[in-house]
Write a protein that holds these residues in place. Structure first.
Motif, PDB file in Angstrom:
ATOM      1  N   GLU A  98     154.700 -52.740  14.997  1.00 33.60           N
ATOM      2  CA  GLU A  98     153.781 -53.326  15.968  1.00 33.60           C
ATOM      3  C   GLU A  98     154.073 -54.812  16.122  1.00 33.60           C
ATOM      4  OE1 GLU A  98     149.206 -52.563  16.152  1.00 33.60           O
ATOM      5  OE2 GLU A  98     149.553 -54.148  14.655  1.00 33.60           O
ATOM      6  N   SER A  99     153.948 -55.297  17.332  1.00 33.96           N
ATOM      7  CA  SER A  99     154.041 -56.727  17.612  1.00 33.96           C
ATOM      8  C   SER A  99     152.988 -57.039  18.661  1.00 33.96           C
ATOM      9  CB  SER A  99     155.432 -57.096  18.134  1.00 33.96           C
ATOM     10  OG  SER A  99     155.482 -58.473  18.457  1.00 33.96           O
ATOM     11  N   LYS A 100     152.048 -57.920  18.313  1.00 38.55           N
ATOM     12  CA  LYS A 100     150.985 -58.223  19.273  1.00 38.55           C
ATOM     13  C   LYS A 100     150.473 -59.636  19.080  1.00 38.55           C
ATOM     14  CE  LYS A 100     147.185 -56.360  16.506  1.00 38.55           C
ATOM     15  NZ  LYS A 100     146.111 -55.363  16.446  1.00 38.55           N
ATOM     16  N   LEU A 101     149.817 -60.135  20.132  1.00 36.75           N
ATOM     17  CA  LEU A 101     149.152 -61.425  20.068  1.00 36.75           C
ATOM     18  C   LEU A 101     147.730 -61.222  19.572  1.00 36.75           C
ATOM     19  CD1 LEU A 101     150.178 -63.153  23.410  1.00 36.75           C
ATOM     20  CD2 LEU A 101     150.918 -63.741  21.099  1.00 36.75           C
TER      21      LEU A 101
ATOM     22  N   PHE B 136     147.440 -68.722  20.539  1.00 39.05           N
ATOM     23  CA  PHE B 136     147.438 -67.415  19.893  1.00 39.05           C
ATOM     24  C   PHE B 136     148.349 -67.411  18.674  1.00 39.05           C
ATOM     25  CE2 PHE B 136     146.455 -66.589  24.341  1.00 39.05           C
ATOM     26  CZ  PHE B 136     145.324 -65.792  24.233  1.00 39.05           C
ATOM     27  N   ARG B 137     148.289 -66.309  17.945  1.00 32.33           N
ATOM     28  CA  ARG B 137     149.223 -66.043  16.858  1.00 32.33           C
ATOM     29  C   ARG B 137     149.930 -64.725  17.157  1.00 32.33           C
ATOM     30  NH1 ARG B 137     147.688 -70.406  16.581  1.00 32.33           N
ATOM     31  NH2 ARG B 137     146.889 -71.563  14.802  1.00 32.33           N
TER      32      ARG B 137
ATOM     33  N   LEU C  32     154.134 -60.452   9.643  1.00 35.64           N
ATOM     34  CA  LEU C  32     154.758 -61.744   9.912  1.00 35.64           C
ATOM     35  C   LEU C  32     153.917 -62.444  10.978  1.00 35.64           C
ATOM     36  CD1 LEU C  32     158.458 -60.516  10.129  1.00 35.64           C
ATOM     37  CD2 LEU C  32     157.186 -61.282   8.105  1.00 35.64           C
ATOM     38  N   VAL C  33     153.573 -63.709  10.727  1.00 40.37           N
ATOM     39  CA  VAL C  33     152.666 -64.441  11.607  1.00 40.37           C
ATOM     40  C   VAL C  33     153.280 -65.774  12.003  1.00 40.37           C
ATOM     41  CG1 VAL C  33     150.370 -65.511  11.789  1.00 40.37           C
ATOM     42  CG2 VAL C  33     150.655 -63.393  10.484  1.00 40.37           C
ATOM     43  N   THR C  34     153.169 -66.103  13.292  1.00 41.07           N
ATOM     44  CA  THR C  34     153.538 -67.433  13.764  1.00 41.07           C
ATOM     45  C   THR C  34     152.723 -67.761  15.007  1.00 41.07           C
ATOM     46  OG1 THR C  34     155.416 -68.935  14.031  1.00 41.07           O
ATOM     47  CG2 THR C  34     155.476 -66.877  15.319  1.00 41.07           C
TER      48      THR C  34
ATOM     49  N   ALA D  18     143.087 -59.277  11.626  1.00 41.97           N
ATOM     50  CA  ALA D  18     144.246 -58.596  12.220  1.00 41.97           C
ATOM     51  C   ALA D  18     145.487 -58.770  11.349  1.00 41.97           C
ATOM     52  CB  ALA D  18     144.522 -59.122  13.631  1.00 41.97           C
ATOM     53  N   ALA D  19     145.642 -59.940  10.766  1.00 44.53           N
ATOM     54  CA  ALA D  19     146.797 -60.192   9.896  1.00 44.53           C
ATOM     55  C   ALA D  19     146.567 -59.639   8.495  1.00 44.53           C
ATOM     56  CB  ALA D  19     147.076 -61.690   9.818  1.00 44.53           C
ATOM     57  N   PHE D  20     145.337 -59.714   8.012  1.00 46.53           N
ATOM     58  CA  PHE D  20     145.033 -59.346   6.636  1.00 46.53           C
ATOM     59  C   PHE D  20     144.430 -57.954   6.497  1.00 46.53           C
ATOM     60  CE2 PHE D  20     145.799 -63.747   6.070  1.00 46.53           C
ATOM     61  CZ  PHE D  20     146.149 -63.910   4.744  1.00 46.53           C
TER      62      PHE D  20
END
Length: 186
Positions: A136-139, A174-175, A159-161, A147-149
């Motif tokens: 998955e790849s999303k904003l 956004f991230r 992976l977050v940026t 959403a990240a944790f």
């Protein structure tokens, strides 16, 4: 302590209210102060590799404080965020890196948004290669820490940026979250 006495320990768990800022202002070089000892990163002897975007970087541990995680000094390293699963262990490991660096250049996660379902991410650790595949790849919004944790039973990477720089405010709106699941260990 005497026999039959319970030991009571009091501690506080800091709950982050936003995902870390992984990008600097565009159009200027940012002078960084010396990293304070209280925010020092931990060496892990692990490396994160993303073949599709041609990056390989050391992974360091980023401590969490009452204000979240300060990733200012990551440079060309990836940061494993304290509070998530330790890299290569069961659970969800959250790793971040800069999208735009302090030298006004694209950071090592600048192409993270190009990863698609099935692309591989690897962690090199203890003579082993842990291979993950993107699912998955999303904003997500800056405040969407969940959403990240999100909790996972098996070994996952998130992976977050940062993404979508606003030149008027100097903020990222956004991230980018790229989630990958462990598929192979050799």
């Amino acid at each position: 302590m005497t026999a039959g006495t319970d030991l009571v320990t009091t501690f506080n768990i800091a709950e982050a209210t936003s995902l870390p800022t992984t990008g600097f202002r565009h159009g200027r070089i940012t002078s960084l102060p010396e990293q304070p000892a209280a925010k020092a990163y931990t060496e892990t002897a692990m490396t994160l590799e993303i073949p599709k975007i041609g990056v390989s970087m050391p992974i360091v541990g980023v401590p969490q404080s009452e204000n979240g995680w300060d990733v200012t000094w990551l440079g060309n390293s990836a940061g494993y965020l304290a509070g998530s699963a330790f890299p290569t262990w069961a659970g969800n490991t959250v790793i971040t890196a800069h999208v735009w660096d302090a030298y006004n250049q694209p950071g090592i996660f600048s192409e993270l948004k190009t990863l698609k379902y099935g692309d591989q991410v690897q962690i090199q650790a203890w003579g082993m290669t842990y291979t993950y595949e993107v699912r998955e790849s999303k904003l997500v919004t800056v405040k969407n820490v969940g959403a990240a944790f999100q909790s996972e039973e098996y070994d996952w990477l998130t992976l977050v940026t940062c993404e979508f720089y606003n030149p008027f405010t100097g903020d990222y709106l956004f991230r980018r979250n790229v989630r990958a699941v462990l598929v192979d260990v050799r």
